[in-house]
Design a protein around this motif. Structure first.
Motif: not given
Length: 107
Positions: A78-100
């Motif tokens: 569901t949209n809510r479940a996807l939001d929660a799943w992505l939010t839990m992982r976002w800090t790590a994802i953003e750091a990886l993308l930000g580092s190139g």
């Protein structure tokens, strides 16, 4: 960062990324909802955007390192479940993308 969201993900992710300070477009808003994977890959290249998808085909279409890929390995949710799943992982994802990192697989 700029993101291009693939068809099997909800258009509301545009707002999710915007809330985190990033630009995003959904393929539906760009008239690419029925486009081939090749056309969507080229749109990511042309826009210098990180392609966000659940589609394994893009893992191969990005070679040799044509565009940055954020591959979400999440099942139907569901949209809510996807939001929660992505939010839990976002800090790590953003750091990886930000580092190139040019290919990020998220489970």
């Amino acid at each position: 960062m700029r993101f291009l969201i693939d068809a099997q993900l909800p258009p509301r992710l545009v707002e999710w990324f915007a809330a985190r300070g990033h630009e995003a477009d959904h393929v539906a808003a760009m008239g690419l909802i029925a486009a081939t994977d090749d056309a969507i890959a080229q749109a990511a290249v042309d826009r210098d955007a990180i392609l966000v998808t659940k589609d394994e085909d893009f893992v191969y279409l990005r070679l040799p390192d044509r565009f940055v890929l954020l591959w979400l390995r999440v099942g139907n949710a569901t949209n809510r479940a996807l939001d929660a799943w992505l939010t839990m992982r976002w800090t790590a994802i953003e750091a990886l993308l930000g580092s190139g990192e040019r290919f990020v697989e998220v489970r």
